[in-house]
Write an enzyme that holds these catalytic residues in place. Structure first.
Site, PDB file in Angstrom:
ATOM      1  N   ASP A   1       0.845  -1.200   0.000  1.00  0.00           N
ATOM      2  CA  ASP A   1       0.000   0.000   0.000  1.00  0.00           C
ATOM      3  C   ASP A   1       0.879   1.248   0.000  1.00  0.00           C
ATOM      4  O   ASP A   1       1.745   1.413   0.859  1.00  0.00           O
ATOM      5  CB  ASP A   1      -0.881   0.003   1.253  1.00  0.00           C
ATOM      6  CG  ASP A   1      -1.734   1.261   1.367  1.00  0.00           C
ATOM      7  OD1 ASP A   1      -2.880   1.234   0.878  1.00  0.00           O
ATOM      8  OD2 ASP A   1      -1.251   2.258   1.932  1.00  0.00           O
TER       9      ASP A   1
ATOM     10  N   TYR B   1       2.682  10.066  -0.066  1.00  0.00           N
ATOM     11  CA  TYR B   1       3.803   9.479   0.672  1.00  0.00           C
ATOM     12  C   TYR B   1       5.137   9.805  -0.004  1.00  0.00           C
ATOM     13  O   TYR B   1       6.192   9.577   0.594  1.00  0.00           O
ATOM     14  CB  TYR B   1       3.661   7.957   0.781  1.00  0.00           C
ATOM     15  CG  TYR B   1       2.431   7.471   1.485  1.00  0.00           C
ATOM     16  CD1 TYR B   1       1.611   8.326   2.226  1.00  0.00           C
ATOM     17  CD2 TYR B   1       2.063   6.131   1.424  1.00  0.00           C
ATOM     18  CE1 TYR B   1       0.477   7.857   2.864  1.00  0.00           C
ATOM     19  CE2 TYR B   1       0.931   5.655   2.066  1.00  0.00           C
ATOM     20  CZ  TYR B   1       0.138   6.526   2.773  1.00  0.00           C
ATOM     21  OH  TYR B   1      -0.992   6.059   3.410  1.00  0.00           O
TER      22      TYR B   1
ATOM     23  N   LYS C   1      -3.171   5.875  -4.013  1.00  0.00           N
ATOM     24  CA  LYS C   1      -4.280   6.759  -3.666  1.00  0.00           C
ATOM     25  C   LYS C   1      -4.168   8.105  -4.370  1.00  0.00           C
ATOM     26  O   LYS C   1      -3.054   8.610  -4.583  1.00  0.00           O
ATOM     27  CB  LYS C   1      -4.315   6.999  -2.148  1.00  0.00           C
ATOM     28  CG  LYS C   1      -4.222   5.729  -1.304  1.00  0.00           C
ATOM     29  CD  LYS C   1      -4.174   6.043   0.171  1.00  0.00           C
ATOM     30  CE  LYS C   1      -3.884   4.791   0.993  1.00  0.00           C
ATOM     31  NZ  LYS C   1      -2.461   4.386   0.912  1.00  0.00           N
TER      32      LYS C   1
ATOM     33  N   HIS D   1      -8.046   9.187  -1.079  1.00  0.00           N
ATOM     34  CA  HIS D   1      -7.315   9.204   0.186  1.00  0.00           C
ATOM     35  C   HIS D   1      -8.131   9.819   1.324  1.00  0.00           C
ATOM     36  O   HIS D   1      -8.131   9.296   2.442  1.00  0.00           O
ATOM     37  CB  HIS D   1      -6.000   9.969  -0.001  1.00  0.00           C
ATOM     38  CG  HIS D   1      -4.927   9.537   0.938  1.00  0.00           C
ATOM     39  ND1 HIS D   1      -3.597   9.624   0.634  1.00  0.00           N
ATOM     40  CD2 HIS D   1      -4.976   8.997   2.180  1.00  0.00           C
ATOM     41  CE1 HIS D   1      -2.875   9.162   1.653  1.00  0.00           C
ATOM     42  NE2 HIS D   1      -3.700   8.782   2.600  1.00  0.00           N
TER      43      HIS D   1
END
Length: 280
Positions: A47, A52, A77, A110
């Site tokens: 994931d 990120y 996401k 998200h």
């Protein structure tokens, strides 16, 4: 490596490993090595997310693994500033470029960012991405019951899962019940409560009883509650330990003791109804 990894089935006919590897807060420079370690340990579900800032590293780790693409389950996401028909579709294509993949197994919204009111536009775009084969399944993160219901009312399509904050100190029973009633899988982010629950005496006692780590007990609790979970670590020994739990079984007393730890005020992350960060 454990070979009896459990899977969950989605309402779209697809399935996913129940235990995945999370990459939140793993720096880009460390991502490829962490992915390599996780895949070596036996993880097949990874994931990540645009925000990120490690999709490139994650993609490098996947490419170097030598594992066949159809044996992996990869999720990413769309961030809050890319909600919209064209922008959501462009965001996935950009993520695919960074990941060096032709498709993702799961694409997620998200955060709903209800103050902006554009998650329906994003969802409609994701339905199209699914139909185009760029995302095999589609889901959401951090959606509350009214937002899930609005997806259904406006589009007739529900997500296969909702990735939400769930850990022993914050169990979200009402939301999880709605999801179970609508065949939406619950996936726990920060399943270990960002480490805050690891020293809890009740959990430590259960771990001692089973000669397991506290983290293994908590992750097993998630799995026995029919949830997916995505623990994160960059420590090889911890990555391996978190995966080696499929022979562990909690009894009814253990499960009841963990259920009793729930605190309606135990949320660690942002309130989804208020969170509206748009920078990315």
């Amino acid at each position: 490596m454990s070979t009896n990894q459990p899977y969950v089935s989605f309402h779209d006919g697809r399935r996913a490993p129940q235990l995945g590897f999370g990459t939140w807060q793993i720096p880009e420079a460390d991502a490829a090595a962490a992915i390599h370690t996780a895949l070596e340990a036996g993880y097949r579900s990874i994931d990540t997310a645009y925000i990120y800032y490690n999709e490139t590293g994650v993609g490098q780790g996947i490419a170097r693994s030598g594992i066949a693409r159809d044996e992996l389950f990869i999720a990413t996401k769309v961030w809050n500033n890319r909600h919209g028909h064209d922008s959501t579709k462009a965001a996935l294509r950009e993520s695919l470029d960074r990941l060096q993949l032709d498709y993702v197994d799961l694409y997620l919204i998200h955060w709903p960012v209800p103050m902006e009111g554009r998650y329906i536009d994003a969802w409609e775009a994701m339905i199209q991405l699914r139909d185009e084969g760029l995302a095999k399944s589609i889901g959401v993160c951090n959606f509350q019951v009214p937002q899930l219901q609005k997806l259904l009312d406006k589009t007739g399509a529900l997500p296969v899962l909702n990735q939400i904050e769930v850990h022993p100190y914050f169990q979200q029973a009402e939301l999880r019940a709605y999801q179970a009633d609508h065949d939406i899988i619950t996936e726990a982010w920060s399943p270990l409560g960002q480490g805050r629950v690891l020293e809890n005496p009740a959990l430590v006692a259960i771990a001692h009883k089973h000669q397991a780590s506290t983290a293994q007990v908590i992750l097993r609790w998630h799995l026995q509650s029919d949830r997916m979970a995505i623990p994160k670590s960059v420590t090889p020994a911890r990555i391996q330990e978190n995966f080696n739990l499929f022979n562990l079984h909690l009894d009814d007393e253990d499960m009841a003791r963990i259920a009793a730890l729930d605190d309606p005020e135990g949320r660690i992350g942002p309130d989804p109804d208020q969170f509206h960060l748009m920078k990315g």
